[in-house]
Design a protein around this motif. Structure first.
Motif, PDB file in Angstrom:
ATOM      1  N   PRO A 115       0.792  -1.218   0.000  1.00 15.24           N
ATOM      2  CA  PRO A 115       0.000   0.000   0.000  1.00 15.24           C
ATOM      3  C   PRO A 115       0.831   1.277   0.000  1.00 15.24           C
ATOM      4  O   PRO A 115       1.970   1.304   0.446  1.00 15.24           O
ATOM      5  N   ASP A 116       0.207   2.311  -0.504  1.00 17.44           N
ATOM      6  CA  ASP A 116       0.718   3.667  -0.363  1.00 17.44           C
ATOM      7  C   ASP A 116      -0.328   4.449   0.436  1.00 17.44           C
ATOM      8  O   ASP A 116      -1.481   4.539   0.031  1.00 17.44           O
ATOM      9  N   PHE A 117       0.072   4.990   1.581  1.00 21.28           N
ATOM     10  CA  PHE A 117      -0.874   5.628   2.492  1.00 21.28           C
ATOM     11  C   PHE A 117      -0.923   7.150   2.358  1.00 21.28           C
ATOM     12  O   PHE A 117      -1.642   7.811   3.100  1.00 21.28           O
ATOM     13  N   ALA A 118      -0.171   7.701   1.421  1.00 22.35           N
ATOM     14  CA  ALA A 118      -0.028   9.159   1.358  1.00 22.35           C
ATOM     15  C   ALA A 118      -1.351   9.877   1.123  1.00 22.35           C
ATOM     16  O   ALA A 118      -1.538  11.013   1.569  1.00 22.35           O
ATOM     17  N   GLU A 119      -2.281   9.224   0.410  1.00 16.73           N
ATOM     18  CA  GLU A 119      -3.555   9.862   0.096  1.00 16.73           C
ATOM     19  C   GLU A 119      -4.702   9.327   0.947  1.00 16.73           C
ATOM     20  O   GLU A 119      -5.869   9.611   0.653  1.00 16.73           O
ATOM     21  N   LEU A 120      -4.386   8.561   1.990  1.00 13.82           N
ATOM     22  CA  LEU A 120      -5.433   8.105   2.906  1.00 13.82           C
ATOM     23  C   LEU A 120      -5.776   9.281   3.822  1.00 13.82           C
ATOM     24  O   LEU A 120      -5.174   9.465   4.868  1.00 13.82           O
ATOM     25  N   LYS A 121      -6.736  10.069   3.380  1.00 13.80           N
ATOM     26  CA  LYS A 121      -7.051  11.329   4.056  1.00 13.80           C
ATOM     27  C   LYS A 121      -8.358  11.284   4.829  1.00 13.80           C
ATOM     28  O   LYS A 121      -8.654  12.210   5.590  1.00 13.80           O
ATOM     29  N   THR A 122      -9.161  10.250   4.662  1.00 11.99           N
ATOM     30  CA  THR A 122     -10.407  10.123   5.406  1.00 11.99           C
ATOM     31  C   THR A 122     -10.089   9.894   6.880  1.00 11.99           C
ATOM     32  O   THR A 122      -9.222   9.065   7.205  1.00 11.99           O
ATOM     33  N   PRO A 123     -10.751  10.593   7.801  1.00 17.39           N
ATOM     34  CA  PRO A 123     -10.486  10.371   9.227  1.00 17.39           C
ATOM     35  C   PRO A 123     -10.629   8.898   9.595  1.00 17.39           C
ATOM     36  O   PRO A 123     -11.655   8.273   9.308  1.00 17.39           O
ATOM     37  N   SER A 124      -9.586   8.336  10.224  1.00 15.90           N
ATOM     38  CA  SER A 124      -9.541   6.895  10.452  1.00 15.90           C
ATOM     39  C   SER A 124      -8.979   6.562  11.825  1.00 15.90           C
ATOM     40  O   SER A 124      -8.037   7.204  12.292  1.00 15.90           O
ATOM     41  N   LEU A 125      -9.563   5.533  12.424  1.00 24.80           N
ATOM     42  CA  LEU A 125      -9.033   4.918  13.644  1.00 24.80           C
ATOM     43  C   LEU A 125      -8.352   3.619  13.260  1.00 24.80           C
ATOM     44  O   LEU A 125      -8.962   2.759  12.609  1.00 24.80           O
ATOM     45  N   MET A 126      -7.087   3.461  13.640  1.00 28.11           N
ATOM     46  CA  MET A 126      -6.367   2.212  13.462  1.00 28.11           C
ATOM     47  C   MET A 126      -6.364   1.452  14.787  1.00 28.11           C
ATOM     48  O   MET A 126      -6.223   2.060  15.861  1.00 28.11           O
TER      49      MET A 126
END
Length: 310
Positions: free
Chosen positions: A197-208
């Protein structure tokens, strides 16, 4: 957080729940219809939606501890069964594309929410189409993350196209696989090359959510691999780390899955409470729910986990 800490922002009200399956959705490019389960409270309106993607080889019938908990507290939860549950042959032309088909499954659910509402007695007109979250566990977390903006790095070393969906306002990503390339084990490189994966554009508010003893055969690294999404994505606002937890996070898959190696009702309760609190705040239902949950670890005598925020 301790096992006696209420982390759901004080939302103690629960409603009776109805669960209906299988409901079939048309999926012309999939080779067969998409089957889903819907779980929702029997009362209440303006129900926000959570679309949940299961882990490898599981189905829409799993994850009852989470799905039932969310539904009893006011959410409509939709669980598709992905093609990997059907045991596709390696020479099936869909096999190399299965990660893409998984994402398309979630998009198909969002495209046909009206159809799903109508399929459950008493549900039509009670669903809030403007409050939608995605969630998933393991491979399902990677699938859900693509709708939140994560991309898959191709053989050329470049991130592929975005499959982010603007209808999705929040994500809960449980045991999200980390970066690929040299971090993958030979097993993963051979059978799961799309776990890059590339996470640079994961911009949606997220809980890990991650376990600090989750040692995966898919990586040459340790449990910190499952925190890459938090470190590397701008949208990952929070990370819940469970102490002593392995890949099942205490048993969130439910009784149908016998692969849980760290069974713990207390850990499952923590995941239930924390994810509910995050969803309620991220979807604009209760702005105090997640801040309350986030403060809980500092007050716990015997913490089961910790929360980092950025």
């Amino acid at each position: 957080m301790s096992d006696n800490t209420a982390a759901d922002g004080g939302n103690d009200f629960t409603a009776p729940v109805i669960s209906v399956n299988p409901i079939s959705l048309a999926a012309p490019d999939r080779g067969q219809d998409l089957e889903v389960r819907i779980t929702a409270p029997t009362t209440g309106g303006n129900l926000p939606v959570v679309v949940f993607s299961h882990g490898m080889s599981l189905t829409m019938d799993d994850y009852v501890p989470l799905v039932g908990y969310w539904a009893a507290r006011g959410f409509m939860v939709v669980q598709p069964t992905h093609l990997d549950s059907l045991g596709l042959a390696p020479d099936d032309p869909r096999s190399p594309l299965i990660w893409r088909i998984r994402t398309a499954d979630l998009t198909a659910v969002l495209d046909q929410l009206d159809t799903l509402e109508a399929a459950v007695p008493g549900l039509a007109g009670r669903v809030d189409h403007d409050r939608i979250a995605v969630a998933g566990h393991s491979w399902g977390a990677q699938t859900a993350s693509t709708l939140a903006g994560a991309r898959v790095v191709g053989a050329d070393g470049l991130p592929g196209e975005s499959m982010a969906d603007p209808r999705v306002s929040a994500a809960v990503l449980l045991c999200l696989p980390g970066t690929g390339g040299a971090d993958l084990s030979p097993l993963a490189t051979q059978y799961f090359p799309f776990m890059n994966p590339d996470f640079a554009e994961l911009k949606t508010p997220s809980l890990m959510v991650a376990g600090d003893r989750d040692q995966s055969p898919l990586t040459v690294r340790g449990p910190d691999w499952f925190t890459d999404g938090y470190r590397l994505s701008p949208g990952a606002t929070d990370l819940l780390t469970l102490f002593g937890a392995e890949h099942g996070l205490g048993g969130i898959q439910g009784a149908n899955d016998t692969r849980t190696t760290d069974e713990s009702p207390e850990r499952v309760a923590l995941v239930q409470q924390a994810t509910l609190a995050y969803l309620r705040t991220a979807l604009g239902l209760d702005q105090s729910a997640w801040p309350t949950a986030r403060r809980a670890p500092a007050a716990a005598d015997a913490p089961l986990g910790s929360i980092d925020s950025k």
